[in-house]
Design a protein around this motif. Structure first.
Motif, short mmCIF file in Angstrom:
data_model
loop_
_atom_site.label_atom_id
_atom_site.label_comp_id
_atom_site.label_asym_id
_atom_site.label_seq_id
_atom_site.Cartn_x
_atom_site.Cartn_y
_atom_site.Cartn_z
N MET A 1 0.60 -1.25 -0.28
CA MET A 1 -0.19 -0.17 -0.47
C MET A 1 0.48 1.39 0.06
SD MET A 1 -2.91 0.65 2.40
CE MET A 1 -2.92 1.26 3.77
N ASP A 2 0.57 2.41 -0.89
CA ASP A 2 1.64 3.51 -1.26
C ASP A 2 0.28 4.72 -0.57
OD1 ASP A 2 3.45 4.71 -1.81
OD2 ASP A 2 2.70 4.74 -3.35
N LEU A 3 1.29 5.12 0.62
CA LEU A 3 0.79 6.59 1.61
C LEU A 3 1.04 7.86 0.98
CD1 LEU A 3 1.78 5.71 4.76
CD2 LEU A 3 -0.81 4.85 4.39
N VAL A 4 0.30 8.56 0.03
CA VAL A 4 0.34 9.45 -0.75
C VAL A 4 0.05 10.72 0.31
CG1 VAL A 4 -0.95 10.87 -2.95
CG2 VAL A 4 -0.81 8.61 -2.80
N PRO A 5 1.00 11.63 0.59
CA PRO A 5 0.93 12.79 0.85
C PRO A 5 0.03 13.56 0.57
CG PRO A 5 3.36 12.67 0.12
CD PRO A 5 2.30 11.51 -0.20
N LEU A 6 -1.28 14.89 1.80
CA LEU A 6 -1.94 15.33 0.96
C LEU A 6 -1.14 17.07 1.58
CD1 LEU A 6 -4.93 16.80 0.74
CD2 LEU A 6 -5.34 15.83 3.46
N ILE A 7 -1.78 17.52 0.33
CA ILE A 7 -0.94 19.06 0.80
C ILE A 7 -1.99 20.36 0.03
CG2 ILE A 7 0.68 20.64 -0.52
CD1 ILE A 7 1.90 18.13 0.06
N GLN A 8 -2.55 20.55 1.35
CA GLN A 8 -3.53 21.94 0.98
C GLN A 8 -2.53 23.59 0.90
OE1 GLN A 8 -6.74 21.65 3.79
NE2 GLN A 8 -6.07 19.80 5.06
N MET A 9 -3.58 23.75 -0.22
CA MET A 9 -3.45 24.96 -0.33
C MET A 9 -4.61 26.10 -0.44
SD MET A 9 -1.43 24.61 -4.16
CE MET A 9 -0.63 25.86 -3.42
N LYS A 10 -4.10 27.39 -0.37
CA LYS A 10 -5.29 28.19 0.45
C LYS A 10 -4.57 29.27 0.71
CE LYS A 10 -9.13 29.19 3.09
NZ LYS A 10 -10.36 28.62 3.54
N LYS A 11 -4.85 30.32 -0.26
CA LYS A 11 -4.81 31.87 -0.42
C LYS A 11 -3.34 31.61 -1.17
CE LYS A 11 -7.38 34.00 3.08
NZ LYS A 11 -8.05 34.62 3.74
N ARG A 12 -2.40 31.19 -2.51
CA ARG A 12 -1.63 30.82 -3.36
C ARG A 12 -0.51 30.13 -1.59
NH1 ARG A 12 -2.99 30.85 -7.64
NH2 ARG A 12 -4.12 32.40 -8.86
N LYS A 13 -1.31 29.61 -0.63
CA LYS A 13 0.18 28.90 0.20
C LYS A 13 0.19 27.66 0.81
CE LYS A 13 1.03 33.09 2.81
NZ LYS A 13 0.38 34.05 3.40
N ILE A 14 1.16 26.75 0.65
CA ILE A 14 0.92 25.72 0.43
C ILE A 14 0.64 24.98 2.18
CG2 ILE A 14 2.99 23.28 0.75
CD1 ILE A 14 3.16 25.11 -1.47
N TYR A 15 0.35 24.13 2.73
CA TYR A 15 -0.03 23.62 3.97
C TYR A 15 -0.12 22.21 4.45
CZ TYR A 15 -2.13 28.62 5.51
OH TYR A 15 -2.27 29.78 4.80
N LEU A 16 0.73 21.60 5.04
CA LEU A 16 0.96 20.37 5.37
C LEU A 16 0.43 20.04 6.00
CD1 LEU A 16 4.53 19.44 5.28
CD2 LEU A 16 3.16 19.68 3.04
N GLU A 17 -0.42 20.50 6.97
CA GLU A 17 -1.45 20.07 8.02
C GLU A 17 -2.26 21.50 8.01
OE1 GLU A 17 -0.70 19.24 11.41
OE2 GLU A 17 1.73 18.28 10.60
N GLU A 18 -3.43 20.74 8.45
CA GLU A 18 -4.96 21.63 8.40
C GLU A 18 -5.22 22.71 9.69
OE1 GLU A 18 -9.44 22.16 8.34
OE2 GLU A 18 -8.61 20.61 7.81
N GLY A 19 -4.84 24.07 9.79
CA GLY A 19 -4.89 25.00 11.28
C GLY A 19 -2.75 24.46 11.15
N LYS A 20 -2.11 24.61 10.00
CA LYS A 20 -0.71 25.32 10.47
C LYS A 20 -0.36 26.31 10.06
CE LYS A 20 -0.25 21.35 13.53
NZ LYS A 20 0.65 21.38 14.85
N ASN A 21 0.95 26.64 10.41
CA ASN A 21 1.35 27.74 9.11
C ASN A 21 1.81 27.58 8.32
OD1 ASN A 21 1.05 29.51 11.85
ND2 ASN A 21 2.97 28.91 12.46
N PRO A 22 1.45 27.62 7.55
CA PRO A 22 2.10 27.58 5.81
C PRO A 22 3.73 27.08 5.87
CG PRO A 22 1.73 30.11 5.85
CD PRO A 22 1.24 29.57 7.63
#
Length: 88
Positions: A1-22
């Protein structure tokens, strides 16, 4: 099984975890090895219909990117593929 990292983008910034600093783009490149799948959840595209296509373009030579940006029509899908997305 392959784990695929989730990257979130908001206001043109990259977040690795929701609610954390970009994270800076250069830091992001150091964190993940090349030739890896990454999943991008683009809130700018979903909420405001302004996907981060330029970031997709910058990441596509290094990673196999899967994106979710809330495409509204076929043209949006074509734009994402042209920017380098492997899966939408």
């Amino acid at each position: 099984m392959d784990l695929v990292p989730l990257i979130q983008m908001k206001k043109r910034k990259i977040y690795l975890e929701e609610g954390k600093n970009p994270i800076e783009f250069k830091e992001f490149l150091k964190k993940f090895e090349e030739d890896r799948k990454i999943y991008i959840l683009d809130w700018d595209g979903i909420e405001r219909d302004k996907p981060n296509l330029c970031t997709f373009q910058r990441l596509s030579p290094l990673y196999e990117i899967w994106v979710d940006f809330g495409p509204r029509d076929l043209g949006d899908v074509v734009d994402a593929f042209m920017a380098g997305a492997a899966e939408i």
